[in-house]
Design a protein around this motif. Structure first.
Motif, PDB file in Angstrom:
ATOM      1  N   GLU A  72       0.827  -1.204   0.000  1.00  0.00           N
ATOM      2  CA  GLU A  72       0.000   0.000   0.000  1.00  0.00           C
ATOM      3  C   GLU A  72       0.860   1.251   0.000  1.00  0.00           C
ATOM      4  N   GLU A  75       2.596   1.761  -3.407  1.00  0.00           N
ATOM      5  CA  GLU A  75       1.692   2.265  -4.429  1.00  0.00           C
ATOM      6  C   GLU A  75       1.492   3.772  -4.289  1.00  0.00           C
ATOM      7  N   LYS A 212      -1.633   2.716  -8.733  1.00  0.00           N
ATOM      8  CA  LYS A 212      -2.811   2.943  -7.898  1.00  0.00           C
ATOM      9  C   LYS A 212      -3.872   3.756  -8.632  1.00  0.00           C
ATOM     10  N   GLU A 213      -3.467   4.864  -9.277  1.00  0.00           N
ATOM     11  CA  GLU A 213      -4.436   5.691  -9.999  1.00  0.00           C
ATOM     12  C   GLU A 213      -5.053   4.961 -11.167  1.00  0.00           C
ATOM     13  N   ARG A 215      -5.424   1.689 -11.535  1.00  0.00           N
ATOM     14  CA  ARG A 215      -6.324   0.641 -11.035  1.00  0.00           C
ATOM     15  C   ARG A 215      -7.627   1.238 -10.524  1.00  0.00           C
ATOM     16  N   GLU A 216      -7.537   2.327  -9.775  1.00  0.00           N
ATOM     17  CA  GLU A 216      -8.745   2.927  -9.209  1.00  0.00           C
ATOM     18  C   GLU A 216      -9.679   3.449 -10.290  1.00  0.00           C
ATOM     19  N   GLU A 219     -11.540   0.529 -11.596  1.00  0.00           N
ATOM     20  CA  GLU A 219     -12.558   0.157 -10.614  1.00  0.00           C
ATOM     21  C   GLU A 219     -13.791   1.043 -10.741  1.00  0.00           C
ATOM     22  N   THR A 220     -13.558   2.352 -10.782  1.00  0.00           N
ATOM     23  CA  THR A 220     -14.664   3.299 -10.839  1.00  0.00           C
ATOM     24  C   THR A 220     -15.430   3.213 -12.156  1.00  0.00           C
ATOM     25  N   GLU A 224     -17.222  -0.934 -10.712  1.00  0.00           N
ATOM     26  CA  GLU A 224     -18.301  -0.364  -9.892  1.00  0.00           C
ATOM     27  C   GLU A 224     -19.465   0.115 -10.747  1.00  0.00           C
ATOM     28  N   LYS A 249      -6.379  -7.136  -6.223  1.00  0.00           N
ATOM     29  CA  LYS A 249      -7.406  -6.443  -5.433  1.00  0.00           C
ATOM     30  C   LYS A 249      -8.721  -7.235  -5.422  1.00  0.00           C
TER      31      LYS A 249
END
Length: 434
Positions: A72, A75, A212-213, A215-216, A219-220, A224, A249
């Protein structure tokens, strides 16, 4: 003894060429060091004049943070290669200006930042994302047959496609989507995305483009938004690093992973991020592809100049190439190479490809423990990512299915064999779903 002497004589031409390449490379890269050093002054001055809140470069910033971090924390960090790329003239500390009043290259620092710089392209296709209220990735979604889903009340299988560096969703919509069988189009829902900073996706300046950015944003924008409970992943080149981050993740949701030409470099060194930089962009003038990679990876200001000349003026270059070739539609590989900003490409190169090197072993451990079906495909003539990367990954995850394709390079591992590649994907998805 005669045999040893004969072998030495046979190797002499190769050694001589290597020595010549090293000598010429030393001279050329010394000049490039000087040129990048001079361009640092130029961009600092012009940015100060044209931009309200200029983004500082990484030339004189010392991160000053050492030690081993967990996943964590790593990242959250940026790659050491952003700060510690060797340059003869910077190492001489000719300027002695390490006290930067605006901080040191933290992706734009604080304050409100514009969505583009004076050196970025402002055409409609490049800035279309700015008019949208929320920042989400550009997606190409192929839905399964509605008739089948409604009549049988069956949830479709999902597949997320992640492209590589200097590419876009077109890589998959042009090579896989048209060649899927009818049975697959009935059962599967496909998501091809433009990664953050590429294609038609947002390219914000106040972003470091770390794993991290990336991947997020997936996800968004995908998991999601479409409420995916399970999915397969297919990734190419740099996208493989992001794919593994996503799988680590969501290990319970990922049904299979297909990695094509993954840039994986296992290492026990503290500064592990230098391994891909030296392997993929070694400071050599030959072969030409290595020289181009070196310029764009080692030199922040030279790389920005290349983007200023080509990416900012891509419409002109596309018109010139189209006029010469007499083709209205350019090949997607050519078009995709300009659909980014220097800020997004530069940070993604260092923070994902280089910085991600120290994260991949941890990602693979999660994949291994979860027993996720993993397939690795690589061309034996790949000059961008050496085939040894896939062999190393196979050693890390013994149950992975490794396929080495003869006479295939970094792109022709897929391009030119689209139908067979798509059929192999379908078989792997079916096998993984059992």
């Amino acid at each position: 003894m005669l045999r040893v002497a004969k072998l030495s004589l046979q190797k002499w031409p190769g050694r001589a060429l290597d020595a010549l390449n090293s000598a010429i490379s030393g001279i050329v890269f010394a000049l490039l060091d000087l040129l990048d050093f001079i361009l640092c002054f130029f961009y600092r001055f012009v940015d100060g004049v044209l931009e309200e809140n200029p983004i500082p470069c990484y030339c004189y910033h010392n991160r000053g943070k050492q030690g081993i971090l967990d996943v964590e924390e790593e990242e959250e960090e940026v790659s050491e290669t952003l700060y510690e790329r060797r340059n003869f003239f910077r190492q001489m500390d000719l300027l002695s200006l390490k006290e930067r009043s605006h901080g040191g290259g933290e992706g734009g620092g604080g304050g409100k930042l514009r969505s583009s710089r004076w050196s970025d392209c402002g055409c409609e296709s490049c800035v279309s994302w700015q008019g949208k209220g929320e920042e989400k990735l550009h997606l190409v979604v192929r839905e399964p047959s509605q008739a089948r889903s409604i009549s049988q009340n069956v949830s479709p299988e999902n597949v997320v496609f992640i492209h590589g560096f200097l590419s876009s969703s077109s890589f998959w919509t042009q090579t896989v989507f048209p060649y899927l069988s009818e049975a697959t189009t009935l059962h599967f829902r496909m998501f091809a995305l433009d990664l953050l900073g590429f294609g038609r996706s947002p390219k914000p300046l106040n972003c470091l483009y770390r794993v991290k950015e990336h991947r997020e944003m997936i996800e968004t924008s995908v998991i999601e938004q479409f409420r995916l409970k399970s999915f397969h992943i297919v990734a190419h080149s740099m996208g493989c690093i992001i794919a593994l981050a996503l799988a680590s993740k969501y290990p319970e949701s990922v049904k299979s992973i297909t990695l094509v030409a993954p840039p994986y470099f296992p290492s026990n060194e503290m500064k592990q991020c230098y391994t891909p930089l030296n392997k993929l962009a070694g400071r050599k003038v030959w072969p030409p592809l290595l020289l181009a990679s070196s310029i764009m990876s080692w030199y922040e200001h030279l790389g920005r100049t290349v983007c200023f000349l080509f990416c900012r003026n891509h419409l002109i270059w596309e018109w010139i190439i189209g006029s010469i070739t007499r083709r209205r539609d350019l090949n997607f590989l050519v078009r995709d190479m300009t659909q980014h900003t220097h800020h997004s490409a530069w940070h993604t190169m260092h923070n994902v490809i280089c910085g991600g090197a120290k994260l991949q072993d941890k990602y693979l451990e999660v994949v291994k423990r979860a027993g996720i079906s993993l397939r690795i495909i690589h061309g034996d003539k790949d000059q961008v990512v050496p085939v040894e990367c896939s062999h190393n990954m196979k050693s890390k995850v013994p149950f992975a299915d490794l396929q080495i394709l003869n006479d295939a390079d970094h792109n022709t591992v897929i391009v030119g064999r689209e139908k067979s590649f798509s059929r192999d994907l379908e078989k792997f998805w079916l096998y993984s779903g059992i």
